[in-house]
Design a protein around this motif. Structure first.
Motif, mmCIF file in Angstrom:
data_model
loop_
_atom_site.group_PDB
_atom_site.id
_atom_site.type_symbol
_atom_site.label_atom_id
_atom_site.label_comp_id
_atom_site.label_asym_id
_atom_site.label_seq_id
_atom_site.Cartn_x
_atom_site.Cartn_y
_atom_site.Cartn_z
ATOM 1 N N GLU A 2 20.187 -4.690 6.968
ATOM 2 C CA GLU A 2 19.642 -3.900 7.571
ATOM 3 C C GLU A 2 18.820 -3.003 6.614
ATOM 4 O OE1 GLU A 2 21.737 -0.210 10.166
ATOM 5 O OE2 GLU A 2 22.796 -3.053 9.941
ATOM 6 N N GLN A 3 19.829 -2.647 5.328
ATOM 7 C CA GLN A 3 19.723 -1.928 4.788
ATOM 8 C C GLN A 3 17.937 -2.150 4.110
ATOM 9 O OE1 GLN A 3 20.341 1.005 3.816
ATOM 10 N NE2 GLN A 3 19.643 1.792 2.493
ATOM 11 N N SER A 4 17.739 -3.538 3.597
ATOM 12 C CA SER A 4 16.564 -4.064 3.335
ATOM 13 C C SER A 4 14.775 -3.635 4.436
ATOM 14 C CB SER A 4 16.606 -5.322 3.324
ATOM 15 O OG SER A 4 14.802 -5.480 2.935
ATOM 16 N N MET A 5 15.403 -3.225 5.717
ATOM 17 C CA MET A 5 14.663 -3.461 7.056
ATOM 18 C C MET A 5 14.531 -1.965 6.802
ATOM 19 S SD MET A 5 16.490 -6.650 9.566
ATOM 20 C CE MET A 5 15.112 -5.277 10.927
ATOM 21 N N LYS A 6 15.457 -1.332 6.457
ATOM 22 C CA LYS A 6 15.160 0.470 6.678
ATOM 23 C C LYS A 6 14.209 0.984 5.786
ATOM 24 C CE LYS A 6 19.530 2.110 8.951
ATOM 25 N NZ LYS A 6 21.099 2.841 9.046
ATOM 26 N N LEU A 7 14.796 0.327 4.766
ATOM 27 C CA LEU A 7 13.473 0.569 3.213
ATOM 28 C C LEU A 7 11.753 -0.230 3.348
ATOM 29 C CD1 LEU A 7 15.692 -0.292 0.170
ATOM 30 C CD2 LEU A 7 14.634 1.851 0.668
ATOM 31 N N LYS A 8 11.789 -1.391 4.188
ATOM 32 C CA LYS A 8 11.204 -1.410 4.179
ATOM 33 C C LYS A 8 9.782 -0.884 4.989
ATOM 34 C CE LYS A 8 7.442 -4.646 4.675
ATOM 35 N NZ LYS A 8 6.698 -4.013 5.606
ATOM 36 N N GLN A 9 11.005 -0.014 6.319
ATOM 37 C CA GLN A 9 10.149 0.877 7.292
ATOM 38 C C GLN A 9 9.869 2.273 7.026
ATOM 39 O OE1 GLN A 9 12.796 1.324 11.080
ATOM 40 N NE2 GLN A 9 11.275 2.786 11.449
ATOM 41 N N ALA A 10 10.413 2.545 6.068
ATOM 42 C CA ALA A 10 10.168 4.154 5.320
ATOM 43 C C ALA A 10 9.775 3.996 4.384
ATOM 44 C CB ALA A 10 11.936 3.611 3.809
ATOM 45 N N GLU A 13 5.816 3.318 6.502
ATOM 46 C CA GLU A 13 5.936 4.954 6.819
ATOM 47 C C GLU A 13 5.268 5.965 5.963
ATOM 48 O OE1 GLU A 13 9.431 5.837 8.971
ATOM 49 O OE2 GLU A 13 9.301 5.346 10.561
#
Length: 201
Positions: A2-10, A13
């Motif tokens: 989940e953390q990795s996905m959030k980093l990728k999204q950030a 963006e």
């Protein structure tokens, strides 16, 4: 995950924002996210873009980011390129300290010698101090004596030579310099520094 996905999204963006606004802040944030995601090529590209858009006076300082993020070759290349420019003294200092930290002492000493060749009292005294601390006292003395006539009116320059003389067990030379500094002192702090130096001899 989940953390990795959030980093990728950030990252995605931020990449969009950096492409649109092209600000230093967005570029630096993008580089940080690329580093955390281990995107080495994207990291270098982000830093390249930041430096390309930076004011000339900021390039030398910003170049340290490459080394911080694991790309020391790029930092070294830029510092060497900038060594002859307006920010040359800072570039040489950062390069020398980086090389020392990396355990490349011999190369660092050569860079300190480059700094010592500059026609600036502060550059010469700092280079001489660093060389003397590394045991290169002959090189340090050569740097200081090479411009002594020009900078002899500057207390810090003469004090550096006196300090060097002390490390070489040349107490008589050091004493004579400190005495001269005491006699020509224009401020109380200069007189105090000269007196303390004289007492150490």
């Amino acid at each position: 995950l989940e953390q990795s996905m959030k980093l990728k999204q950030a990252y995605d963006e931020c990449a969009e924002l950096a492409a649109k606004e092209k600000t230093e802040a967005a570029g630096l944030r993008l580089a940080e996210l690329a580093f955390r995601l281990e995107k080495k090529d994207e990291l270098k590209r982000a830093l390249d873009d930041v430096l390309a858009a930076a004011e000339p006076g900021k390039r030398v300082g910003l170049a340290s980011l490459y080394a911080r993020y694991g790309l020391p070759e790029s930092s070294e290349r830029i510092w060497r390129e900038e060594a002859a420019g307006e920010q040359g003294a800072l570039a040489l200092r950062l390069l020398a300290k980086h090389l020392q930290t990396a355990g490349r002492d011999k190369q660092a000493l050569e860079v300190w010698k480059q700094l010592g060749a500059r026609d600036v009292a502060l550059d010469r005294t700092e280079a001489a101090q660093m060389l003397a601390a590394a045991g290169e006292r002959a090189a340090a003395r050569e740097i200081l004596l090479g411009a002594r006539e020009k900078f002899s009116a500057e207390p810090g320059y003469e004090a550096a030579l006196a300090d060097l003389a002390m490390t070489e067990d040349k107490a008589d030379e050091a004493r004579a310099i400190y005495l001269k500094l005491a006699r020509t002192a224009k401020r109380p702090d200069e007189l105090t520094a000269a007196a303390k130096g004289w007492l150490r001899t």
